[in-house]
Design a protein around this motif. Sequence first.
Motif, short mmCIF file in Angstrom:
data_model
loop_
_atom_site.label_atom_id
_atom_site.label_comp_id
_atom_site.label_asym_id
_atom_site.label_seq_id
_atom_site.Cartn_x
_atom_site.Cartn_y
_atom_site.Cartn_z
N LYS A 1 1.34 41.95 11.04
CA LYS A 1 0.82 40.13 11.39
C LYS A 1 2.57 39.60 10.62
CE LYS A 1 -1.43 35.64 10.42
NZ LYS A 1 -3.00 35.15 10.35
N ILE A 2 2.92 39.65 9.16
CA ILE A 2 4.26 39.65 8.98
C ILE A 2 5.17 40.07 9.63
CG2 ILE A 2 5.80 39.40 6.90
CD1 ILE A 2 3.00 39.66 5.02
N LEU A 3 5.53 41.41 10.27
CA LEU A 3 6.16 41.25 10.92
C LEU A 3 6.77 41.55 12.82
CD1 LEU A 3 5.55 45.27 10.45
CD2 LEU A 3 7.46 44.81 9.69
N ASN A 4 5.15 40.80 13.02
CA ASN A 4 5.17 40.09 14.53
C ASN A 4 5.69 38.25 14.30
OD1 ASN A 4 4.65 42.52 16.71
ND2 ASN A 4 2.68 42.57 14.85
N THR A 5 5.18 38.44 13.72
CA THR A 5 5.63 36.46 13.37
C THR A 5 7.51 36.74 12.82
OG1 THR A 5 3.36 36.44 12.38
CG2 THR A 5 5.06 34.47 12.03
N CYS A 6 8.13 37.91 12.52
CA CYS A 6 9.36 37.68 11.93
C CYS A 6 10.58 38.17 12.53
CB CYS A 6 9.40 38.12 10.46
SG CYS A 6 9.06 37.28 9.01
N THR A 7 9.38 38.87 13.35
CA THR A 7 10.15 39.17 15.00
C THR A 7 10.97 38.29 16.04
OG1 THR A 7 8.85 41.34 15.04
CG2 THR A 7 10.36 40.76 17.10
N THR A 8 12.86 38.27 15.61
CA THR A 8 13.29 37.49 16.84
C THR A 8 13.98 38.03 18.11
OG1 THR A 8 15.03 38.43 15.38
CG2 THR A 8 14.01 36.04 14.30
N LYS A 9 13.53 39.56 17.96
CA LYS A 9 13.86 39.77 19.14
C LYS A 9 13.59 41.23 19.72
CE LYS A 9 18.71 38.27 19.30
NZ LYS A 9 20.52 38.23 19.01
N ARG A 10 13.83 41.09 20.76
CA ARG A 10 12.70 42.51 21.53
C ARG A 10 13.51 43.56 22.36
NH1 ARG A 10 7.48 43.14 20.17
NH2 ARG A 10 6.33 40.97 18.24
N PHE A 11 13.86 44.78 22.00
CA PHE A 11 14.27 45.60 22.87
C PHE A 11 13.17 46.93 23.22
CE2 PHE A 11 17.52 43.29 20.26
CZ PHE A 11 18.12 42.97 21.16
N GLN A 12 13.43 47.40 25.20
CA GLN A 12 12.91 48.22 25.86
C GLN A 12 13.52 49.83 25.35
OE1 GLN A 12 10.29 48.23 29.12
NE2 GLN A 12 8.88 48.39 27.75
N SER A 13 13.31 50.51 25.82
CA SER A 13 14.47 51.30 25.55
C SER A 13 14.36 52.17 26.93
CB SER A 13 13.64 52.82 25.04
OG SER A 13 14.30 54.23 25.49
N ALA A 14 15.55 52.05 27.53
CA ALA A 14 15.63 52.96 28.29
C ALA A 14 16.29 54.38 29.25
CB ALA A 14 17.46 51.69 28.82
N ALA A 15 15.29 55.07 27.83
CA ALA A 15 15.44 56.31 27.99
C ALA A 15 14.26 56.79 28.81
CB ALA A 15 15.49 56.99 26.38
N TYR A 16 14.52 57.89 29.52
CA TYR A 16 13.50 58.93 30.64
C TYR A 16 13.24 58.25 31.89
CZ TYR A 16 12.98 61.36 26.89
OH TYR A 16 12.30 62.14 25.09
N ASN A 17 14.21 57.03 32.35
CA ASN A 17 14.00 55.98 33.65
C ASN A 17 13.90 56.81 34.24
OD1 ASN A 17 13.26 54.06 31.56
ND2 ASN A 17 14.94 52.30 31.85
N THR A 18 13.28 56.75 35.51
CA THR A 18 13.61 57.26 36.76
C THR A 18 14.10 56.40 37.91
OG1 THR A 18 11.17 57.43 37.29
CG2 THR A 18 12.49 59.72 36.25
N CYS B 1 20.51 51.31 20.42
CA CYS B 1 20.44 52.14 19.41
C CYS B 1 19.19 52.02 20.34
CB CYS B 1 20.68 51.23 18.39
SG CYS B 1 21.97 50.96 17.01
N CYS B 2 18.03 50.91 19.92
CA CYS B 2 16.70 51.74 20.35
C CYS B 2 16.60 52.79 21.94
CB CYS B 2 16.28 50.18 21.82
SG CYS B 2 14.34 50.59 22.79
N THR B 3 17.42 53.09 22.63
CA THR B 3 17.47 53.90 23.85
C THR B 3 18.25 55.49 23.35
OG1 THR B 3 17.86 51.94 25.76
CG2 THR B 3 18.62 55.01 25.70
N GLU B 4 18.71 55.44 22.31
CA GLU B 4 18.81 56.62 21.47
C GLU B 4 17.82 56.91 20.41
OE1 GLU B 4 21.98 59.14 20.23
OE2 GLU B 4 21.48 58.10 22.22
#
Length: 606
Positions: free
Chosen positions: A589-606, A524-527
């Motif tokens: 601050k609320i958003l970052n405190t409540c973040t449980t998982k983080r994903f990084q896009s693989a788009a544009y990877n060379t 989803c993140c990459t898309e």
Amino acid sequence: MPKHQTTLMEPVLTHNPGNAKPNYDYDVINWFEHVSHNAGFVQTQLLTQILKQNYGVEYLKKWLGNYNILEMDACALESLFCSVVPLASHADFEPFIQRIADGDTAPLLTQRPITTLSLSSGTTDGRQKFVPFTRHSAQTTLQIFTLAAAYRSRVYPIREGGRILEFIYSSNRFKTKGGLTAGTATTHYYASEEFKIKQDATKSFTCSPQEVISGGDYKQSTYCHLLLGLFYSDQVEFITSAFIYSMVQAFSSFEENWMEICNDIRDGTLSSRIKLPKMRKAVLDIIFPSPDLASKLESACHELELVEWSGLIPKLWPNAKYVYSIMTGSMQPYLKKLRHYANGLPLVSADYGSTESWIGVNVDPSLPPENVTFAVVPTFSYFEFIPLHRNEKKLSSGADDFTEDKPIPLSQVKLGQEYEVVLTTFTGLYRCRLGDVVEVGGFYNGTPKLNFVCRRKLILIVNIDKNTEKDLQLVVERGSQILTKGKAELVDFTSYADVSKQPGHYVIFWEIKGEVDDKILGACCTEMDKLFMDHGYVVSRKTNSIGPLELCILETGTFKKILDNFIANGAALGQFKTPRCTTNRVLLKILNTCTTKRFQSAAYNT
């Protein structure tokens, strides 16, 4: 002056004398036929009325102080005003409004005293702004509600004397340093005489008493709205809220609390969760034991649970003709969930306005919300339109994505052209840029029908990229489609441009209902990263001057925490709009405190 000028300016909303039954629908539509046919003339006369009524106020002296505008004819005054008074933003009026709030009684913006101030929502940057609110504000609210109801009744006739399930909320009002009453515009309206008149004029009565609307605790109010709405379930003709967010929030709450509500209906009692004495008394004065109704509702809820509450609205309110709320702009992401609850029941988009002024009415209530346009009501404010042209060139950081021409009056707008709306109001705003981008989608007689496009402000920008709220909504909508293949759904989302480290990048926050595999979330993140089509963004990603998009998954209930924070700062649920992009440090601050998982896009990877 034409004989019909008074009729052009104000619709007849009072009862007919004698025993004759008033025909509000005919009166108000007949009035709008007149003003829309004569929109250009009405606008010129309206501006003259505003300026002559406020002759000599401090804000206008700098530009109009040397002219005897009281002796000028309407056309000459309109031409003078638009040539010498500059375009303004809210910041230009803030010093004057603050002086009024602090007790300065001199004629700063209006000759008539301003005794009430409205608060803008402040959900994006966390800063609420004062906007003058006068009797004219309440009267135009009554007018547009009555006018919209008349057009709706042509398509969806309702029984006279029926009930409306309204998820409406007041917040606490307070006094400014100078003793003025301040609160949200909806709070002022619900406390006004016009709100009572509206129920008579539209022949429909809200299920909830004032004590529920003005309780000040949205969770207790929502419970009572649902309880009373179900108590009167067979009488409810339609269901409404200011924004569909409030409605989706209420039905989500019902999924959790329906057993308790049914018990209250069976026994004629009220849950201990309702602690406000006035609210408790008001509700208990209405309800009485209804075991048959409770059993019927329980049976319906058991069936609804099996289909994940699809069709909740027609199942529980079988005589409801439609659902009515603001469904455009930042509210569009909630349409999918509301359609799930409505299951084919018509969704009717409510009208177009802002804290500063009402603007247009939905004269085509049968259209789906995505296609709705709003016919400008030319008696509410003096409207100008800044022609906008999409800027395809690369822009520097902070630049706009439009070039613009000189403002034009309502009578000169063209079909298919995009504009920014400019307002001059009876409440002391002069040539104030609203920041809304609209497109002329047609005409109703001589007045334009506007399609809301987006807020003009670029909400996501790191480098030479330029992505609007509409761009973000499309990306999230398409990127989250992978979730629907399973049993998960997107509850809500927001974003911000993180430039704290180089290269800067977009961060999108999702709250999800249901279980999702991490591989799917990564996809989803990459898309989403691939779906941002702005040329500046694509080039910047390819050259790594903008970093990979980051998707943050939030714990359940995070957006309710954001809502609670908003309410705790004195705002009303009915005014809340989830910020699609925020720079508000408290919310981040609320958003970052409540973040449980983080994903990084693989788009544009060379």
